[in-house]
Scaffold this motif. Sequence first.
Motif, PDB file in Angstrom:
ATOM      1  N   ALA A  32       0.921  -1.455  -0.482  1.00 15.72           N
ATOM      2  CA  ALA A  32       0.060   0.004   0.381  1.00 15.72           C
ATOM      3  C   ALA A  32       0.219   1.293   0.176  1.00 15.72           C
ATOM      4  O   ALA A  32       0.789   2.712  -0.757  1.00 15.72           O
ATOM      5  N   GLY A  33       2.152   0.664   0.767  1.00 23.39           N
ATOM      6  CA  GLY A  33       2.583   2.420   1.033  1.00 23.39           C
ATOM      7  C   GLY A  33       3.946   2.288  -0.278  1.00 23.39           C
ATOM      8  O   GLY A  33       3.904   3.408  -1.284  1.00 23.39           O
ATOM      9  N   ILE A  34       4.084   1.609  -1.229  1.00 22.17           N
ATOM     10  CA  ILE A  34       4.804   1.414  -2.381  1.00 22.17           C
ATOM     11  C   ILE A  34       3.604   2.104  -3.767  1.00 22.17           C
ATOM     12  O   ILE A  34       4.022   3.247  -4.952  1.00 22.17           O
ATOM     13  N   ASN A  35       2.408   1.529  -3.619  1.00 25.92           N
ATOM     14  CA  ASN A  35       1.146   1.473  -4.175  1.00 25.92           C
ATOM     15  C   ASN A  35       0.914   3.161  -4.577  1.00 25.92           C
ATOM     16  O   ASN A  35       0.696   3.623  -5.974  1.00 25.92           O
ATOM     17  N   THR A  36      -0.041   3.746  -3.168  1.00 27.43           N
ATOM     18  CA  THR A  36       0.221   4.941  -3.629  1.00 27.43           C
ATOM     19  C   THR A  36       1.346   5.990  -3.178  1.00 27.43           C
ATOM     20  O   THR A  36       1.195   7.674  -2.772  1.00 27.43           O
ATOM     21  N   GLU A  37       2.653   5.598  -3.229  1.00 34.64           N
ATOM     22  CA  GLU A  37       3.946   6.483  -2.776  1.00 34.64           C
ATOM     23  C   GLU A  37       3.624   7.083  -1.319  1.00 34.64           C
ATOM     24  O   GLU A  37       3.549   8.276  -1.228  1.00 34.64           O
ATOM     25  N   GLU A  38       2.618   7.274  -0.554  1.00 34.53           N
ATOM     26  CA  GLU A  38       2.424   7.897   0.862  1.00 34.53           C
ATOM     27  C   GLU A  38       2.758   7.255   2.111  1.00 34.53           C
ATOM     28  O   GLU A  38       2.690   5.635   1.670  1.00 34.53           O
ATOM     29  N   THR A  39       2.702   7.427   2.782  1.00 39.37           N
ATOM     30  CA  THR A  39       2.998   6.605   4.587  1.00 39.37           C
ATOM     31  C   THR A  39       1.700   6.123   4.814  1.00 39.37           C
ATOM     32  O   THR A  39       0.834   6.850   5.027  1.00 39.37           O
ATOM     33  N   VAL A  40       1.842   5.196   5.258  1.00 39.83           N
ATOM     34  CA  VAL A  40       0.482   4.389   5.993  1.00 39.83           C
ATOM     35  C   VAL A  40       0.113   4.088   7.293  1.00 39.83           C
ATOM     36  O   VAL A  40       1.458   3.273   7.738  1.00 39.83           O
ATOM     37  N   ASN A  51       0.535  -5.928  16.188  1.00 44.73           N
ATOM     38  CA  ASN A  51      -0.437  -4.796  15.781  1.00 44.73           C
ATOM     39  C   ASN A  51      -0.687  -4.051  15.349  1.00 44.73           C
ATOM     40  O   ASN A  51      -2.139  -3.349  14.946  1.00 44.73           O
ATOM     41  N   SER A  52       0.274  -2.751  15.637  1.00 44.42           N
ATOM     42  CA  SER A  52      -0.449  -1.657  14.782  1.00 44.42           C
ATOM     43  C   SER A  52       1.391  -1.610  13.876  1.00 44.42           C
ATOM     44  O   SER A  52       2.370  -2.664  14.030  1.00 44.42           O
ATOM     45  N   GLU A  53       1.233  -0.920  12.229  1.00 43.97           N
ATOM     46  CA  GLU A  53       1.705  -0.913  11.834  1.00 43.97           C
ATOM     47  C   GLU A  53       2.206   0.816  11.191  1.00 43.97           C
ATOM     48  O   GLU A  53       1.222   1.211  10.851  1.00 43.97           O
ATOM     49  N   ILE A  54       3.068   1.368  10.963  1.00 41.13           N
ATOM     50  CA  ILE A  54       3.528   2.326   9.571  1.00 41.13           C
ATOM     51  C   ILE A  54       4.515   2.014   8.786  1.00 41.13           C
ATOM     52  O   ILE A  54       5.350   0.976   9.321  1.00 41.13           O
ATOM     53  N   VAL A  55       4.390   2.457   7.932  1.00 41.34           N
ATOM     54  CA  VAL A  55       5.018   2.231   6.230  1.00 41.34           C
ATOM     55  C   VAL A  55       5.137   3.784   5.851  1.00 41.34           C
ATOM     56  O   VAL A  55       4.306   4.562   5.126  1.00 41.34           O
ATOM     57  N   VAL A  56       6.517   3.504   5.375  1.00 40.06           N
ATOM     58  CA  VAL A  56       6.786   4.658   5.090  1.00 40.06           C
ATOM     59  C   VAL A  56       7.832   4.749   3.267  1.00 40.06           C
ATOM     60  O   VAL A  56       8.847   4.086   3.435  1.00 40.06           O
ATOM     61  N   PRO A  57       7.622   5.793   2.802  1.00 40.61           N
ATOM     62  CA  PRO A  57       7.852   5.197   1.231  1.00 40.61           C
ATOM     63  C   PRO A  57       9.407   5.562   1.595  1.00 40.61           C
ATOM     64  O   PRO A  57       9.695   6.523   2.099  1.00 40.61           O
ATOM     65  N   VAL A  58       9.936   5.264   0.381  1.00 43.08           N
ATOM     66  CA  VAL A  58      11.533   5.701   0.927  1.00 43.08           C
ATOM     67  C   VAL A  58      11.720   6.347  -0.925  1.00 43.08           C
ATOM     68  O   VAL A  58      11.760   5.245  -2.202  1.00 43.08           O
ATOM     69  N   LYS A  59      12.231   7.551  -0.944  1.00 41.13           N
ATOM     70  CA  LYS A  59      12.674   8.133  -2.652  1.00 41.13           C
ATOM     71  C   LYS A  59      14.426   7.931  -3.035  1.00 41.13           C
ATOM     72  O   LYS A  59      14.872   8.408  -2.129  1.00 41.13           O
ATOM     73  N   ASN A  60      14.188   7.748  -4.257  1.00 41.82           N
ATOM     74  CA  ASN A  60      15.743   7.938  -4.467  1.00 41.82           C
ATOM     75  C   ASN A  60      15.675   8.687  -5.048  1.00 41.82           C
ATOM     76  O   ASN A  60      15.135   9.981  -4.722  1.00 41.82           O
ATOM     77  N   ALA A  61      16.875   9.950  -5.480  1.00 44.20           N
ATOM     78  CA  ALA A  61      17.620  10.753  -5.797  1.00 44.20           C
ATOM     79  C   ALA A  61      16.631  11.658  -6.949  1.00 44.20           C
ATOM     80  O   ALA A  61      16.388  12.802  -7.216  1.00 44.20           O
ATOM     81  N   LYS A  62      16.512   9.888  -7.563  1.00 45.69           N
ATOM     82  CA  LYS A  62      14.981  10.998  -8.969  1.00 45.69           C
ATOM     83  C   LYS A  62      13.373  10.748  -8.782  1.00 45.69           C
ATOM     84  O   LYS A  62      12.724  11.436  -9.162  1.00 45.69           O
ATOM     85  N   GLY A  63      13.457  10.499  -7.136  1.00 46.10           N
ATOM     86  CA  GLY A  63      11.604  10.985  -6.091  1.00 46.10           C
ATOM     87  C   GLY A  63      11.145   9.662  -7.064  1.00 46.10           C
ATOM     88  O   GLY A  63       9.855   9.543  -7.087  1.00 46.10           O
ATOM     89  N   GLU A  64      11.937   8.806  -7.696  1.00 44.16           N
ATOM     90  CA  GLU A  64      10.766   7.117  -7.621  1.00 44.16           C
ATOM     91  C   GLU A  64      11.312   6.576  -5.943  1.00 44.16           C
ATOM     92  O   GLU A  64      11.848   6.651  -5.055  1.00 44.16           O
ATOM     93  N   THR A  65       9.633   5.823  -5.661  1.00 45.39           N
ATOM     94  CA  THR A  65       9.743   4.866  -5.040  1.00 45.39           C
ATOM     95  C   THR A  65      10.459   3.892  -5.297  1.00 45.39           C
ATOM     96  O   THR A  65      10.281   2.878  -5.686  1.00 45.39           O
ATOM     97  N   VAL A  66      11.633   3.428  -4.227  1.00 47.43           N
ATOM     98  CA  VAL A  66      12.794   2.702  -3.919  1.00 47.43           C
ATOM     99  C   VAL A  66      12.124   1.345  -3.166  1.00 47.43           C
ATOM    100  O   VAL A  66      13.190  -0.049  -2.829  1.00 47.43           O
ATOM    101  N   ALA A  67      11.858   2.013  -2.262  1.00 48.65           N
ATOM    102  CA  ALA A  67      11.959   1.008  -0.751  1.00 48.65           C
ATOM    103  C   ALA A  67      10.518   1.585   0.173  1.00 48.65           C
ATOM    104  O   ALA A  67      10.287   2.303  -0.302  1.00 48.65           O
ATOM    105  N   VAL A  68      10.644   0.750   1.381  1.00 47.88           N
ATOM    106  CA  VAL A  68      10.032   1.497   2.149  1.00 47.88           C
ATOM    107  C   VAL A  68      10.391   1.011   3.452  1.00 47.88           C
ATOM    108  O   VAL A  68      11.021  -0.307   3.582  1.00 47.88           O
TER     109      VAL A  68
END
Length: 153
Positions: free
Chosen positions: A81-89, A108-125
Amino acid sequence: MKKDSKAKRYERIYEQVKGLVEATPYPISRMATINALLHHKFNYYYWTGFYELVDGNLVVSAYQGPVACLKLKKDTGVCWAGINTEETVIVENVHEFPGHIACSSASNSEIVVPVKNAKGETVAVLDVDSKEYGSFDEIDKAGLEKLVSLIYC
């Protein structure tokens, strides 16, 4: 933890990481450093780690905590969900999240934060799990987003 002290802790960790990552431009080293600091500075962090996009797959990278799922089913769960929306979940109760992938039944709870490379592409969470319900909030979101910006700076 009080909100103002949590925000200050994130700021201290950010300053510490900022100094440490100057030693290497290698993203995995930077991820490992962020994991280690976060995992040991917040007592509600149960699992702290990164999943990277590799050939269209989301695979585990640097992490702290119990053994992780090595590869996450495509377009399923909080990390995707974090990858596909490119937003923190932020998920207060992972058991209510559609398609949640349970690498550990203790989470029981979770936070996922997208990681963007120098080009602004989401490459990890960055994925953080807690044994407690409702552990993560806007302060965690802001602190973690700022920290992951140091990976590819």
